[in-house]
Design an enzyme around this catalytic site. Structure first.
Site, PDB file in Angstrom:
ATOM      1  N   SER A 164       0.850  -1.193   0.000  1.00  0.00           N
ATOM      2  CA  SER A 164       0.000   0.000   0.000  1.00  0.00           C
ATOM      3  C   SER A 164       0.880   1.236   0.000  1.00  0.00           C
ATOM      4  O   SER A 164       2.013   1.204   0.496  1.00  0.00           O
ATOM      5  CB  SER A 164      -0.892   0.003   1.245  1.00  0.00           C
ATOM      6  OG  SER A 164      -1.513   1.267   1.428  1.00  0.00           O
ATOM      7  N   TYR A 177      -1.882  -0.987  10.491  1.00  0.00           N
ATOM      8  CA  TYR A 177      -1.962  -1.297   9.061  1.00  0.00           C
ATOM      9  C   TYR A 177      -0.735  -0.765   8.322  1.00  0.00           C
ATOM     10  O   TYR A 177      -0.112  -1.475   7.532  1.00  0.00           O
ATOM     11  CB  TYR A 177      -3.237  -0.701   8.471  1.00  0.00           C
ATOM     12  CG  TYR A 177      -3.416  -0.974   6.995  1.00  0.00           C
ATOM     13  CD1 TYR A 177      -3.916  -2.195   6.550  1.00  0.00           C
ATOM     14  CD2 TYR A 177      -3.070  -0.022   6.040  1.00  0.00           C
ATOM     15  CE1 TYR A 177      -4.078  -2.458   5.203  1.00  0.00           C
ATOM     16  CE2 TYR A 177      -3.222  -0.269   4.693  1.00  0.00           C
ATOM     17  CZ  TYR A 177      -3.726  -1.490   4.275  1.00  0.00           C
ATOM     18  OH  TYR A 177      -3.864  -1.747   2.937  1.00  0.00           O
TER      19      TYR A 177
END
Length: 272
Positions: A164, A177
């Site tokens: 990401s 995350y």
């Protein structure tokens, strides 16, 4: 003049044939974890429609069935398997199941993942551990099993990890995350270095903001408008925005690429 034009047309025709062969995935058996929804399904669909035999794996049978039906209706070759990536025995069993049914996996897409939204002062150890368990530990174990079999058969292959842009861009309330995706980036480089001698390429895709079930908690209300406003292209990622990069990394077009990170975010990471 005519001869020159004719020669140019021949060269152009040959170029098209070579390009088609370069990105050919028709002989690939692709396993996509988290392939029942979101970006996993989008990538699985793209590969299947370009001739690959695709296996979508996940732990929600209803999503897998719907996804498999969608791909099959479009003419793709697809197989669905139940898999909890947190279970090592299940990982091994799924690779055995695929080999018995259609052959050994040649392209692995590690897409399964979870997210959270917690202030750092409220983030509980249980949530932190769960995010790291799914996004890092399980990704490694699936990659390890895939690589062991590629090495066993001396055939090489491609492993594509889905990270990401948040692996490098900090935002509030996603500490676990972001840390997990940063770990995925480092794992990608480490595994690429160690497995290159076996002909195994390990690369990562860093998507930006796509409207999926994973990002829904962040994009609700004014969230989507804020992200669109920060993006140089003025939009979120769409269903086909990963098609090109996943075909690149799954095919021999990326034969000299390993340990690479490809950002697909509409310029979000440079426009902030």
């Amino acid at each position: 003049m005519c001869a020159a034009i004719s020669s140019a047309r021949v060269r152009k025709k040959r170029s098209k044939v070579q390009t088609s062969e370069l990105f050919d995935v028709s002989n690939e058996i692709v396993l996509v974890t988290g392939g029942g929804t979101g970006l996993g399904l989008a990538m699985a669909k793209s590969l299947a429609l370009n001739g690959a035999k695709v296996v979508i794996a996940g732990n929600k049978p209803e999503n897998l069935e719907a996804a498999a039906n969608t791909i099959a209706e479009l003419g793709g070759k697809v197989m669905a398997v139940n898999l909890d990536v947190r279970c090592d025995d299940a990982i091994c069993a799924v690779f055995d199941q695929i080999e018995a049914a259609i052959g050994p996996v040649s392209v692995l897409i590690n897409n399964a993942g979870i997210a959270h939204r917690d202030k750092a002062t409220h983030l509980e150890r249980e949530t932190l551990r769960e995010v790291l368990d799914v996004n890092v530990d399980s990704l490694f174990m699936v990659a390890q099993e895939g690589a062991r079999r590629m090495i066993r058969d001396a055939r090489g292959g491609s492993i594509i990890n889905i990270s990401s842009v948040l692996s490098e861009i900090p935002i509030r309330q996603v500490a676990a995350y972001s840390a997990s995706k940063a770990a995925v980036s480092q794992l990608t480089r480490s595994l690429a270095l160690e497995w290159a001698k076996y002909g195994i390429r390990v690369n990562e895709i860093r998507p930006g903001w796509f409207n999926t079930s994973l990002t829904a908690p962040f994009l609700k209300g004014q969230g989507a408008a804020v992200m669109v406003g920060q993006n140089p292209t003025g939009r979120l990622g769409g269903n086909h925005d990963l098609d090109g990069v996943v075909l690149l990394l799954a095919s021999r077009a990326s034969a000299y690429m390993t340990g690479s990170s490809i950002v697909v975010d509409g310029g979000h990471s440079i426009g902030r």
